[in-house]
Structures are given as structure tokens and as C-alpha cells.
Scaffold this motif. Sequence first.
Motif, mmCIF file in Angstrom:
data_model
loop_
_atom_site.group_PDB
_atom_site.id
_atom_site.type_symbol
_atom_site.label_atom_id
_atom_site.label_comp_id
_atom_site.label_asym_id
_atom_site.label_seq_id
_atom_site.Cartn_x
_atom_site.Cartn_y
_atom_site.Cartn_z
ATOM 1 N N LEU A 269 0.701 -1.300 -0.112
ATOM 2 C CA LEU A 269 -0.090 0.001 0.064
ATOM 3 C C LEU A 269 1.085 1.367 -0.064
ATOM 4 O O LEU A 269 1.853 1.428 0.798
ATOM 5 N N ALA A 270 0.812 2.234 -0.743
ATOM 6 C CA ALA A 270 1.513 3.347 -0.757
ATOM 7 C C ALA A 270 0.842 4.547 -0.044
ATOM 8 O O ALA A 270 -0.307 4.799 -0.111
ATOM 9 N N ALA A 271 1.623 5.124 0.782
ATOM 10 C CA ALA A 271 1.289 6.260 1.525
ATOM 11 C C ALA A 271 2.310 6.990 1.719
ATOM 12 O O ALA A 271 3.594 6.797 1.900
ATOM 13 N N ALA A 272 2.124 8.438 2.290
ATOM 14 C CA ALA A 272 3.306 9.432 2.641
ATOM 15 C C ALA A 272 3.967 8.904 3.902
ATOM 16 O O ALA A 272 3.320 8.518 4.855
ATOM 17 N N VAL A 273 5.171 8.657 3.867
ATOM 18 C CA VAL A 273 5.969 8.384 5.279
ATOM 19 C C VAL A 273 7.276 9.408 5.375
ATOM 20 O O VAL A 273 7.814 9.784 4.454
ATOM 21 N N PRO A 274 7.278 9.831 6.338
ATOM 22 C CA PRO A 274 8.341 10.721 7.014
ATOM 23 C C PRO A 274 9.622 10.139 6.614
ATOM 24 O O PRO A 274 10.113 9.078 6.751
ATOM 25 N N ALA A 275 10.577 11.025 5.909
ATOM 26 C CA ALA A 275 11.975 10.318 5.590
ATOM 27 C C ALA A 275 12.892 10.295 6.687
ATOM 28 O O ALA A 275 13.898 9.747 6.700
ATOM 29 N N LYS A 276 12.789 11.566 7.431
ATOM 30 C CA LYS A 276 13.905 11.867 8.618
ATOM 31 C C LYS A 276 13.065 12.291 9.795
ATOM 32 O O LYS A 276 11.860 12.610 9.578
ATOM 33 N N GLY A 277 13.677 12.490 10.624
ATOM 34 C CA GLY A 277 13.253 12.698 11.873
ATOM 35 C C GLY A 277 13.536 12.013 13.145
ATOM 36 O O GLY A 277 14.238 10.770 13.005
ATOM 37 N N PRO A 278 13.550 12.226 14.568
ATOM 38 C CA PRO A 278 13.729 11.473 15.589
ATOM 39 C C PRO A 278 13.240 9.792 15.512
ATOM 40 O O PRO A 278 12.028 9.753 15.060
ATOM 41 N N ALA A 279 14.158 9.006 15.656
ATOM 42 C CA ALA A 279 13.672 7.443 15.771
ATOM 43 C C ALA A 279 13.748 6.748 16.821
ATOM 44 O O ALA A 279 14.594 7.296 17.804
ATOM 45 N N LEU A 280 12.938 5.826 17.154
ATOM 46 C CA LEU A 280 12.982 5.065 18.461
ATOM 47 C C LEU A 280 13.368 3.706 18.235
ATOM 48 O O LEU A 280 12.494 3.008 17.159
ATOM 49 N N ALA A 281 14.356 3.054 18.650
ATOM 50 C CA ALA A 281 14.672 1.593 18.354
ATOM 51 C C ALA A 281 14.169 0.950 19.715
ATOM 52 O O ALA A 281 14.699 0.977 20.703
ATOM 53 N N ILE A 282 13.344 -0.230 19.527
ATOM 54 C CA ILE A 282 12.804 -1.088 20.544
ATOM 55 C C ILE A 282 13.590 -2.323 20.404
ATOM 56 O O ILE A 282 13.196 -3.074 19.030
ATOM 57 N N GLY A 283 14.281 -2.862 21.287
ATOM 58 C CA GLY A 283 14.758 -4.234 20.974
ATOM 59 C C GLY A 283 14.705 -5.221 22.320
ATOM 60 O O GLY A 283 13.717 -5.005 23.238
ATOM 61 N N SER A 284 15.160 -6.271 22.220
ATOM 62 C CA SER A 284 14.928 -7.357 23.270
ATOM 63 C C SER A 284 16.433 -7.991 23.666
ATOM 64 O O SER A 284 17.393 -7.637 22.745
ATOM 65 N N PRO A 285 16.477 -8.585 24.641
ATOM 66 C CA PRO A 285 17.888 -9.359 24.994
ATOM 67 C C PRO A 285 18.350 -10.268 23.959
ATOM 68 O O PRO A 285 19.617 -10.481 23.336
#
Length: 319
Positions: free
Chosen positions: A19-35
Motif C-alpha cells: 500500500l502506498a502512503a506518505a512516510v516521513p523520510a527523516k526525524g527522531p527515531a526510536l529503536a525497540i529491542g530485546s535481549p
Amino acid sequence: MAPSAVFYSPPVQAQKLTLAAAVPAKGPALAIGSPATAQDGKYQSLITSLEHSRSVERHMVDRLLDGATTLQPSSFASIHVSLSASEYDALAPRMSQLLAQLLGGLEPLGTLHILNLGSALPSLPSELTLSGFVVLSANQEGTLIAQKPAHSTASSLSLKSAASTALPLRKRADPDRKASKKALWTLSAPSTPSIDAESLLTPADRERPAVCEPAVRGATRRKKACKNCTCGLAELEAEELAQSNVVMLDGAVDGQATEVSQSEKERMIAAAAAAPKATSSCGNCYLGDAFRCSSCPYRGLPAFKPGEKVEIDFGMDDI
């Protein structure tokens, strides 16, 4: 914050949902991980790829679910979740809670990237839609991209929470029913007539109890003297008891019953109490009254063995 630039997702193969839609190219990002993903290096690779073009904030998924970390509203242009397939399956019961936090942390038109899905959570697109996201794309490599709608944060509500925030309907108060409930708990209801306690008494209740007649010696008695006797029966019973005799049983094998007075009984009880302290001058006290002196302290007591303590049970001496 309005996005600085937008791009469109490129077309993919026919077997992939796109599906095509507008997506921000830059900006603050959050990375969520696990052990698990931190151990196999996928989480570090994700952070390295994002840091080339934007600032990255890092959090572990368990701290978000436990409430140890909270996301600032509308503070991230994109959120990237990298967990293992088994962790996605274990997260299924609390997925709606996590998606609600991520929706609040994204700015309008912000994107959510869920990586390394594989075959885990087949119902995740539905969960995203119910939480307020718009699913943009999902491919067979296990990556799913969703977007937060462009409306303001204040008006964004997930479909699950909308039902719980609905205002309850107010029932119209019934004044008659309210008054009846109030009268039910009133201590002195005006409609209840007062009751005269004197009217409940019968003539038999008003009669005074009969006074005990004075006790007469030799008359028939129906009961013993009361605790606070005032008719003289208690004194009469005490006098009769002092003048009565009791039968004493000799403790010997061929012993006989002897009738003695109350005073003699008291003397024998005192002699039995003083017997262990008494000393014998003749040494024949234990043989019985036939071998005892006239002043022997054991006189009147049954025979006993030498050195034995003399005890008399007067509990069953009356016949």
C-alpha cells in the motif's frame, strides 16, 4: 511537527501486499529491542543503520510494558521494533498495550516498522487497525509497516479504548422511589404509630410474685434454700446438718461401718491431715485401734502399712 519530506514506497512483487502512503523520510527515531536481538546483533545493526540519517533513542520492550519507561507524546517520526519470533508470540496477550504506547509516541504520519516477524502473530494487522494505525505494507521477509493517521493527537482514539471512554446513560430519577427508600431507613417514620409498652402487659404479668413462707421445722419442703434466703430455710438446713450423723467405713478388709457425729468427722479429718507429722512411741499405731493408746493421734483411723501415708476419702461416707 510537520514532516520535512515524504517519499512513496516502491512497487514490489505481485505476491507481496503493498500500500502506498506518505512516510516521513527523516526525524527522531526510536529503536525497540530485546535481549535476544541484542545478543544476535540484529538490534545493533538496526541502530547503526538509523544513526546515519537521524537521532536514535533506544529502549527495551520489557521496560515499556512494565511502565519503567514512558514515551513523550508525538516525539518520534518513526519507531522500529526488532524482536525474535518467539518473543513476538509471547508478546501477543500484551500487544494491544504496547501498540497504544507506540501510537501515542509517534507524531502524525509517523511510521511503525515491525521487523523479524516471520510467521509470528498472523493477526497483527488486525491488532494495528484496532489500535488506530493504518497498515501500509507487509512482506514475506517478516517486515510490517504501519502509519499513524494525520489527525491531531488530541482527537486520536483507538477503537478498543473508544468503547471504554463512552459516557454512560443517565437514568431518570424517580422521586417516588427515592422518597420510599429514604423513608425505609428513617428511624422514626411519620406513618408508624407509637406503641405503649404498658398495653402489652397482661394481668398475670402485673401480679407480684408470691412471698416465701417462713420455714418450719419438720414441714414438707419443695426446694432447697435460695442463695439470698430470707425465710430462715438456710439457717434451718445448716442447723440440721450440724446435728446429723454420718456413717464411716473402716478401711480394713473385715472393717465395719461406724456412725459418728459431724464433730467427730471433723476431728478425724484433722487427725488424718496431721497423721504424717505425728510420731509413734509404741510402734503399733499402724495395726489399728485395738493396739493404739487412748491418746494416739491415729485413733479412729483404719489400719495401714508402716511408712504408708494415711488418707481418708470422705466423699462417699454418707449412706
